[in-house]
Write a protein that holds these residues in place. Structure first.
Motif, PDB file in Angstrom:
ATOM      1  N   GLU A 117     132.237  56.853  74.503  1.00 34.03           N
ATOM      2  CA  GLU A 117     132.595  55.429  74.602  1.00 34.03           C
ATOM      3  C   GLU A 117     131.484  54.638  75.292  1.00 34.03           C
ATOM      4  O   GLU A 117     131.106  53.554  74.832  1.00 34.03           O
ATOM      5  CB  GLU A 117     133.891  55.289  75.384  1.00 34.03           C
ATOM      6  CG  GLU A 117     134.302  53.848  75.666  1.00 34.03           C
ATOM      7  CD  GLU A 117     135.478  53.752  76.619  1.00 34.03           C
ATOM      8  OE1 GLU A 117     135.541  52.761  77.365  1.00 34.03           O
ATOM      9  OE2 GLU A 117     136.325  54.681  76.618  1.00 34.03           O
ATOM     10  N   GLU A 121     129.899  52.032  72.890  1.00 40.01           N
ATOM     11  CA  GLU A 121     130.603  50.752  72.995  1.00 40.01           C
ATOM     12  C   GLU A 121     130.207  49.957  74.231  1.00 40.01           C
ATOM     13  O   GLU A 121     130.087  48.729  74.170  1.00 40.01           O
ATOM     14  CB  GLU A 121     132.120  50.991  73.001  1.00 40.01           C
ATOM     15  CG  GLU A 121     132.630  51.673  71.739  1.00 40.01           C
ATOM     16  CD  GLU A 121     134.111  51.996  71.814  1.00 40.01           C
ATOM     17  OE1 GLU A 121     134.821  51.327  72.608  1.00 40.01           O
ATOM     18  OE2 GLU A 121     134.557  52.914  71.113  1.00 40.01           O
ATOM     19  N   ARG A 124     132.209  51.510  81.249  1.00 40.38           N
ATOM     20  CA  ARG A 124     133.430  51.045  81.883  1.00 40.38           C
ATOM     21  C   ARG A 124     133.118  50.448  83.258  1.00 40.38           C
ATOM     22  O   ARG A 124     132.181  50.841  83.928  1.00 40.38           O
ATOM     23  CB  ARG A 124     134.411  52.202  82.067  1.00 40.38           C
ATOM     24  CG  ARG A 124     134.925  52.810  80.776  1.00 40.38           C
ATOM     25  CD  ARG A 124     135.919  53.919  81.077  1.00 40.38           C
ATOM     26  NE  ARG A 124     136.342  54.621  79.864  1.00 40.38           N
ATOM     27  CZ  ARG A 124     137.161  55.671  79.860  1.00 40.38           C
ATOM     28  NH1 ARG A 124     137.648  56.118  81.002  1.00 40.38           N
ATOM     29  NH2 ARG A 124     137.478  56.257  78.724  1.00 40.38           N
TER      30      ARG A 124
END
Length: 307
Positions: A117, A121, A124
């Motif tokens: 991720e 993308e 976090r």
């Protein structure tokens, strides 16, 4: 065998993917932001201090810096975007996980999913600014071996590498355990050695161990010489010269590995461009210095990124 290159490879910086040749003089392992309970009161959390360090690095010809700060250690990846824009230095962020001692809480359950991720993308927890994509996976070994925690994180890193193409950077505790790491990552988990970067080798200045690691085809990262008091710093030039003479000049990288506020005040990333590069050029020749700071990083951090 030297790690391979390719025209369709790219380095994933916090501002987007670029050709490796666009990095310029590269600090291959450093930290602009870092927080760990192992170093209380020495957090790298001051954005202005990070900008001053980067500006000094750029003023002495520095073009790119790779931050190896992984998930959950105060990496401030959102701030990296603004720092890159303000200083003109290309920055690469990391996903991954360090040793358990650097965390106060348990890591996420699906490590491979987390790494993928953040590579594809965005990272976090980017509380300030944009959430850039990470450009490499950072994991860590143990002193002279690999325990269950290290094996878990390396398996997740290998899975994420196969899903994305990302390079895998490894903290070798005091420079030890390279053979165990290579056996697990490259032989068992089939990560190509050309996608593996072995950090801290200079802290264990054993020429035979260095050449054994080099024969695998992995990248050898000599980092931490900005800590001018480090006991192995005097061996840096000899270690590099021995490896170059043995034919491994195309696999060597240099980084500052600034991990505390005190280390930044003493030297920091600027030390890499201001002192280390001229020193290596003077002692070992401009051709080797160019390989270590320009040509090799352009290949080491470039990947065939999968969609």
């Amino acid at each position: 065998m030297s790690p391979a290159s390719g025209a369709d490879r790219a380095v994933r910086t916090v501002e987007g993917d670029i050709p490796g040749q666009a990095l310029g003089v590269c600090d291959a392992h450093d930290h602009l932001f870092l927080r760990t309970p192992q170093l209380p009161g020495q957090e790298l959390a001051d954005e202005r201090a990070a900008e001053r360090d980067l500006s000094g690095f750029a003023a002495h010809g520095g073009g790119a810096l790779v931050q190896w700060t992984p998930y959950g250690m105060g990496r401030r990846s959102g701030a990296l975007v603004e720092l890159a824009r303000r200083t003109g230095v290309r920055l690469v962020a990391a996903t991954g996980l360090h040793q358990a001692a650097h965390y106060a809480t348990e890591p996420p359950g699906d490590l491979a999913g987390l790494f993928v991720e953040e590579l594809m993308e965005g990272v976090r927890g980017a509380v300030c600014g944009e959430a850039p994509r990470a450009g490499l996976i950072k994991v860590a070994g143990d002193f002279h071996g690999l325990g269950p925690y290290a094996r878990r994180t390396m398996r997740a890193a290998a899975e994420a590498h196969h899903a994305t193409g990302a390079p895998v950077a490894v903290h070798l505790e005091l420079g030890t355990g390279a053979s165990d790491v290579l056996t697990l990552l490259c032989e068992e988990l089939e990560v190509p050695p050309s996608s593996v970067l072995l950090g801290h080798l200079g802290r264990f200045p054993d020429a035979r161990a260095h050449q054994e690691a080099a024969r695998s085809g992995a990248w050898l990262v000599f980092d931490g010489p900005s800590r001018t008091h480090h006991a192995t710093d005097w061996r840096l030039s000899d270690s590099l010269a021995e490896l170059a003479a043995a034919g491994y000049a195309g696999q060597l990288l240099i980084g500052g590995d600034t991990t505390t506020a005190a280390a930044r005040a003493e030297a920091g990333a600027a030390f890499v461009a201001r002192v280390l590069r001229p020193r290596i050029a003077r002692e070992l020749g401009e051709e080797l210095a160019r390989a270590l700071f320009l040509d090799n990083p352009a290949r080491a951090f470039a990947a065939h990124w999968k969609k």
